[in-house]
Structures are given as structure tokens and as C-alpha cells.
Design an enzyme around this catalytic site. Structure first.
Site, PDB file in Angstrom:
ATOM      1  N   GLY A  55      11.292  60.889  18.474  1.00 16.86           N
ATOM      2  CA  GLY A  55      11.254  59.699  19.325  1.00 16.86           C
ATOM      3  C   GLY A  55      11.449  60.173  20.760  1.00 16.86           C
ATOM      4  N   ALA A  56      10.625  59.623  21.665  1.00 14.24           N
ATOM      5  CA  ALA A  56      10.581  60.158  23.029  1.00 14.24           C
ATOM      6  C   ALA A  56      11.951  60.160  23.751  1.00 14.24           C
ATOM      7  CB  ALA A  56       9.532  59.388  23.823  1.00 14.24           C
ATOM      8  N   GLN A 202       7.520  57.479   9.178  1.00 16.15           N
ATOM      9  CA  GLN A 202       8.679  57.037   9.981  1.00 16.15           C
ATOM     10  C   GLN A 202       8.962  55.547   9.761  1.00 16.15           C
ATOM     11  OE1 GLN A 202       6.178  58.914  11.156  1.00 16.15           O
ATOM     12  NE2 GLN A 202       6.833  60.348  12.734  1.00 16.15           N
ATOM     13  N   ASP A 243       5.298  57.160  23.697  1.00 19.32           N
ATOM     14  CA  ASP A 243       5.713  58.536  23.977  1.00 19.32           C
ATOM     15  C   ASP A 243       5.333  58.952  25.388  1.00 19.32           C
ATOM     16  OD1 ASP A 243       5.281  58.266  20.908  1.00 19.32           O
ATOM     17  OD2 ASP A 243       6.746  59.846  21.261  1.00 19.32           O
ATOM     18  N   LYS A 254       2.564  56.853  18.539  1.00 23.88           N
ATOM     19  CA  LYS A 254       2.315  57.402  17.190  1.00 23.88           C
ATOM     20  C   LYS A 254       0.907  57.101  16.700  1.00 23.88           C
ATOM     21  CE  LYS A 254       4.430  59.504  15.240  1.00 23.88           C
ATOM     22  NZ  LYS A 254       4.231  60.985  15.283  1.00 23.88           N
TER      23      LYS A 254
HETATM   24  C1  LIG Z   1      10.699  55.468  20.843  1.00 21.17           C
HETATM   25  S1  LIG Z   1       9.573  56.800  20.719  1.00 21.17           S
HETATM   26  C2  LIG Z   1       8.006  56.136  20.451  1.00 21.17           C
HETATM   27  C3  LIG Z   1       7.752  55.753  19.008  1.00 21.17           C
HETATM   28  O1  LIG Z   1       7.020  54.604  18.964  1.00 21.17           O
HETATM   29  C4  LIG Z   1       7.053  56.786  18.211  1.00 21.17           C
HETATM   30  O2  LIG Z   1       5.771  57.052  18.505  1.00 21.17           O
HETATM   31  C5  LIG Z   1       7.891  57.841  17.739  1.00 21.17           C
HETATM   32  O3  LIG Z   1       8.841  57.580  17.044  1.00 21.17           O
HETATM   33  C6  LIG Z   1       7.608  59.206  18.126  1.00 21.17           C
HETATM   34  O4  LIG Z   1       7.053  59.897  17.104  1.00 21.17           O
HETATM   35  P1  LIG Z   1       7.742  61.146  16.397  1.00 21.17           P
HETATM   36  O5  LIG Z   1       6.579  62.038  16.095  1.00 21.17           O
HETATM   37  O6  LIG Z   1       8.416  60.611  15.176  1.00 21.17           O
HETATM   38  O7  LIG Z   1       8.710  61.757  17.393  1.00 21.17           O
END
Ligand SMILES: CSC[C@@H](O)[C@@H](O)C(=O)COP(=O)(O)O
Length: 353
Positions: A55-56, A202, A243, A254
């Protein structure tokens, strides 16, 4: 080690404790979680790379904490030596995941503040205190974002979300799920539909899990049922995290987000993105954003079980780009930006000063 930690909006996904970085790791699916402790920045880099923390916003803070560990690990006695050790660590941490802009943002913030210290000891102190402050701010920012977003949702809405943009993808409270939490805290009753989010789920492992712990009415759908859910009136709004968002309003999130947004447009369903200003990248053009490609085994099997034949090609992008014309609004801690984004996004930063 504590097992079966209860996940709720106040639990911290990543923390600095006694000069160590503490993270939550999901061990046995679906619900065994443990705290893991790291005292080496290389372990933090590995945790980011292997998605122990993800998550970013959470990886932005983890990168900052990683530099805190690097400062403690370094034997440097002068400012120059310590800055050089920190720069080596920064490169290792930065190389872990390319798409989420928050990682580079967190590392840069710490490197800049490190340069203001006059002695090695001062730098160590300033790096750790700034990283801790960033973690605190992440929670306050999510709460402000939640409040700004809650007014866009109505009593009895059923809200779809994709991937995990909750307390498990931030330090705590969540971005998209923070908006959903704040909507409920404002007295409105909402239900949630979480997409499974293949290939590594996720949505089921994290989003459905944390919302259930928080007492939400949550239903899980396979990614392939997004169109069905919208066409049959099961969803009336969407909110996702991000992200990276560029100044034209193109949103990187994602893999599968683009499909959800396209379907929402087709069915006239508002599609919102919730992200802090630290996720907005004013410098990079949409076409220059690097999409992380992940290993094929995530797609050729489910968990450890192989489901596809040997010797086939696999395309496994971790993120996709949603164009601005599909987005009804970008919810931030400084307000909600709407089209035209090239005008509204820079205004958010003016309000920040
Ligand atoms: C709050 S981060 C953004 C999310 O919507 C999402 O894309 C995410 O969880 C990021 O993906 P990840 O690959 O699990 O790190």
C-alpha cells in the site's frame, strides 16, 4: 509474538518501537497475523519487496523508518560519512517497488532533513524523529481525507472498493476505507462490496478481513463479477485508493482498477479515488510512470497451488492507469479535486501552503 491480532482502524501496520521497525505480517491465511521486528534496513527493504508491508502510504513510511535503521546501523562519526551511508541505504530501499510514488517521497523527505543536521548524532536524531512524525501525520491525513470524502456518500449506499486501501495499506485508518469509515462515523449506514483482487487477493485477504473486524456489512465478489454487480444494481458508488496520481488526473492503482472505473462509467456510477497529496506526482507524465511487473507464479497458481500448465507466457502487471474522464473526484486531505484536474490538482497544493 502475538497471534491473531484484531484488525481495526486504529491498529498500526508499521511502527517505530525501541529503535526497531515493527510490522504486521499475515502468516496463515485467512486470519493469522503476527508482529515482526526488524533492526536492519535491508530487512525493511525485503519486507517492502515481498509485500509484507504494502500500500502506497505504508511503504512511504516504511522507507522513512528504513532510513532510521540505516542511521543507527551506520558506524559513521562524521556528517559526510553518515549522509553517504544513508544514500547507499536510500538506493536499496528505493529499488524495491517502482510504482507507488510515496516511497520516493518518504525517502526524499528524510534525506533532505538529514542534510540539515550538523553532526552525525544530530542527523540520527532528526531522521528518526521525522520518520516517526510522518507516521503520525499519515493517520491525521487519512482522517481529514475521510471527512472530506464522507459528504459524497449517502445513507444506505453500497460502496464497491478494489484491492486494499485500508488500515492495512496505510499506517492506520485507511484512504479509501478511511472514507468509508468516516461515512459510517458521520451516522450513515453503508454496505461494502470488496473485489477479490487477483492475482494475490488483497481484497479477500485484507479488505474483507479488516472490514469484517470493524463490523461492516461486507460482501466479496470475484473481479469478474464487477460488471454483474453494477448491471444488477448491487453497487451505487465506488471508492479506491491510488499508488500514484499525475497532474493530469491519470490514476495508477492496483491492476483491475481501470476495468472497475470503465464499468462504473458504463452504468453511471460515481467513481472516486481517495489518496493523500503525497501520492500526487506533479513531475512525472502519465506515459513515463513505471508499472511494476510481478512474477508469473502469482498468476499460474492460487497461493501455493499451481493451476496453469507449464511453459506458457504470463503477463502480470501490478498496476494499471485509469484516465481522468472516468473519475468523478479525487478525495484528498485538502479537499476534493474534480475535472478539469490539471486546474484542480495544483489548487490542492496551494491550499497546502
Ligand atoms: C492505499 S494504496 C493503494 C491501493 O489501492 C492499492 O493499489 C494497494 O493496496 C497497493 O497495492 P500493493 O501491490 O498491495 O502494494
Amino acid at each position: 509474538m502475538d497471534k491473531n491480532i484484531a484488525i481495526d482502524s486504529s491498529l498500526r501496520t508499521v511502527e517505530w518501537k525501541d529503535n526497531k521497525v515493527v510490522m504486521i505480517e499475515q502468516t496463515k491465511l485467512p486470519n493469522e497475523l503476527i508482529f515482526v521486528e526488524y533492526d536492519d534496513f535491508n530487512q525493511v527493504a525485503n519486507a517492502i519487496k515481498t509485500l509484507i508491508v504494502r500500500g502506497a502510504p505504508a511503504i512511504g513510511v516504511s522507507g522513512a523508518f528504513g532510513l532510521g535503521l540505516a542511521a543507527l546501523q551506520s558506524k559513521a562519526t562524521t556528517k559526510e560519512e553518515l549522509l553517504s551511508d544513508l544514500e547507499d541505504a536510500r538506493k536499496i530501499l528505493f529499488a524495491t517497488r517502482p510504482t507507488a510514488v510515496n516511497l520516493g517521497w518518504g525517502l526524499e523527505k528524510i534525506m533532505n532533513v538529514a542534510k540539515t543536521g550538523e553532526t552525525a548524532e544530530q542527523i540520527r536524531e532528526i531522521v528518526i524523529s521525522t520518520a516517526k512524525k510522518m507516521a503520525e501525520e499519515d493517520i491525521q491525513i487519512n482522517k481529514a481525507m475521510g471527512k472530506n470524502g464522507a459528504i459524497l456518500f449517502d445513507n444506505n449506499d453500497t460502496i464497491m472498493t478494489h484491492c486494499n486501501a485500508g488500515a492495512l495499506a496505510t499506517v492506520a485508518y485507511g484512504t479509501a476505507l478511511g472514507v468509508i469509515r468516516a461515512t459510517r462515523e458521520s451516522g450513515k449506514n453503508v454496505k461494502v462490496i470488496a473485489t477479490e483482487t487477483r492475482p494475490i487477493q488483497q481484497g479477500s485477504r485484507l479488505t474483507a478481513f479488516e472490514l469484517k473486524h470493524d463490523g461492516f456489512d461486507v460482501s466479496l465478489v470475484p473481479d469478474t463479477a464487477v460488471g454483474y454487480s453494477m448491471a444488477n444494481g448491487l453497487v451505487n458508488k465506488v471508492v479506491v485508493g491510488a499508488d500514484r496520481i499525475v497532474k493530469t488526473g491519470h490514476v495508477f492503482n492496483k491492476i483491475g482498477t481501470y476495468q472497475v472505473a470503465t464499468m462504473a462509467k458504463q452504468h453511471g456510477i460515481p467513481f472516486y479515488v481517495a489518496a493523500p497529496l503525497s501520492t500526487i506526482d506533479l513531475k512525472t507524465k502519465a506515459e513515463d510512470v513505471i508499472i511494476e511487473m510481478r512474477k508469473g507464479s502469482e498468476v499460474t497458481g492460487i497461493g501455493d497451488k499451481k493451476t496453469a500448465p507449464d511453459d506458457i507466457g504470463v503477463i502480470n502487471p501490478a498496476f494499471d492507469m485509469t484516465p481522468p474522464e472516468l473519475i468523478s473526484g479525487i478525495i484528498t486531505e485538502k479537499g476534493v479535486a474534480t475535472a478539469p484536474y490539471e486546474k484542480s490538482i495544483p489548487k490542492l497544493f496551494e491550499a497546502n501552503n
